[in-house]
Write a protein that holds these residues in place. Structure first.
Motif, PDB file in Angstrom:
ATOM      1  N   LEU A 123       0.818  -1.216   0.000  1.00 42.28           N
ATOM      2  CA  LEU A 123       0.000   0.000   0.000  1.00 42.28           C
ATOM      3  C   LEU A 123       0.851   1.265   0.000  1.00 42.28           C
ATOM      4  O   LEU A 123       0.417   2.300  -0.503  1.00 42.28           O
ATOM      5  N   VAL A 124       2.045   1.190   0.572  1.00 45.10           N
ATOM      6  CA  VAL A 124       2.832   2.398   0.795  1.00 45.10           C
ATOM      7  C   VAL A 124       4.127   2.434  -0.020  1.00 45.10           C
ATOM      8  O   VAL A 124       4.423   3.425  -0.698  1.00 45.10           O
ATOM      9  N   LEU A 125       4.904   1.386   0.072  1.00 40.36           N
ATOM     10  CA  LEU A 125       6.259   1.418  -0.494  1.00 40.36           C
ATOM     11  C   LEU A 125       6.342   1.710  -1.989  1.00 40.36           C
ATOM     12  O   LEU A 125       7.194   2.502  -2.396  1.00 40.36           O
ATOM     13  N   PRO A 126       5.505   1.108  -2.836  1.00 36.48           N
ATOM     14  CA  PRO A 126       5.644   1.427  -4.267  1.00 36.48           C
ATOM     15  C   PRO A 126       5.456   2.908  -4.582  1.00 36.48           C
ATOM     16  O   PRO A 126       6.161   3.465  -5.433  1.00 36.48           O
ATOM     17  N   ALA A 127       4.540   3.557  -3.890  1.00 39.70           N
ATOM     18  CA  ALA A 127       4.297   4.984  -4.130  1.00 39.70           C
ATOM     19  C   ALA A 127       5.423   5.838  -3.562  1.00 39.70           C
ATOM     20  O   ALA A 127       5.897   6.778  -4.203  1.00 39.70           O
ATOM     21  N   VAL A 128       5.862   5.511  -2.365  1.00 36.15           N
ATOM     22  CA  VAL A 128       6.908   6.297  -1.705  1.00 36.15           C
ATOM     23  C   VAL A 128       8.234   6.173  -2.452  1.00 36.15           C
ATOM     24  O   VAL A 128       8.955   7.151  -2.634  1.00 36.15           O
ATOM     25  N   LEU A 129       8.548   4.954  -2.892  1.00 41.53           N
ATOM     26  CA  LEU A 129       9.815   4.720  -3.590  1.00 41.53           C
ATOM     27  C   LEU A 129       9.724   4.971  -5.095  1.00 41.53           C
ATOM     28  O   LEU A 129      10.730   4.918  -5.785  1.00 41.53           O
ATOM     29  N   ASP A 130       8.517   5.203  -5.595  1.00 44.89           N
ATOM     30  CA  ASP A 130       8.255   5.407  -7.017  1.00 44.89           C
ATOM     31  C   ASP A 130       8.780   4.235  -7.855  1.00 44.89           C
ATOM     32  O   ASP A 130       9.400   4.409  -8.896  1.00 44.89           O
ATOM     33  N   VAL A 131       8.539   3.039  -7.335  1.00 49.14           N
ATOM     34  CA  VAL A 131       8.901   1.812  -8.039  1.00 49.14           C
ATOM     35  C   VAL A 131       7.623   1.002  -8.221  1.00 49.14           C
ATOM     36  O   VAL A 131       7.027   0.550  -7.245  1.00 49.14           O
ATOM     37  N   ALA A 132       7.172   0.854  -9.448  1.00 49.13           N
ATOM     38  CA  ALA A 132       5.945   0.113  -9.775  1.00 49.13           C
ATOM     39  C   ALA A 132       4.751   0.588  -8.948  1.00 49.13           C
ATOM     40  O   ALA A 132       4.108  -0.201  -8.248  1.00 49.13           O
TER      41      ALA A 132
END
Length: 128
Positions: free
Chosen positions: A63-72
């Motif tokens: 829910l969080v990491l892909p958006a925060v890291l801008d990876v997939a």
């Protein structure tokens, strides 16, 4: 709308991170002894309970990491959709066990996850 999606996403991520981790590290018997909200584990094997907990932890990260890291970042609405389906399944289990008061809680979580999925697939998408 973006702020509301982030707030709901953060709340869901925290709830599922802690709830899932609890299921992974706590023995099934201790979860069942914790009260009426934990008796659903009686319908699952110990491995099944740990698998559900693992899915919840992974979904919290998704829910969080892909958006925060801008990876997939497309994984954010997919994780939310998965959580929504998981909670609909939980509601079915509760109905089958005649735990009707707790069905509402599962449906609220499902609705919140569906809100995040719809918002991130639609008007507040990270990919468009």
């Amino acid at each position: 709308m973006n702020l509301a999606l982030w707030i709901v996403t953060a709340l869901l991520a925290v709830a599922y991170l802690f709830g899932g981790a609890f299921k992974v590290i706590t023995p099934k018997e201790k979860i069942a002894a914790g009260g009426s909200s934990g008796r659903w584990v009686e319908d699952f094997s110990a491995g099944g309970v740990k698998a559900i907990g693992t899915l919840e932890v992974l979904a919290a990260a998704g829910l969080v990491l892909p958006a925060v890291l801008d990876v997939a970042p497309v994984l954010v609405p997919l994780a939310a959709l998965g959580l929504s389906l998981l909670m609909l399944g939980a509601a079915v289990i509760r109905l089958r066990r005649r735990e009707t008061k707790l069905v509402v809680v599962d449906l609220v979580y499902a609705a919140l996850a569906a809100f995040v999925a719809a918002g991130r697939f639609g008007p507040e998408s990270f990919t468009g």
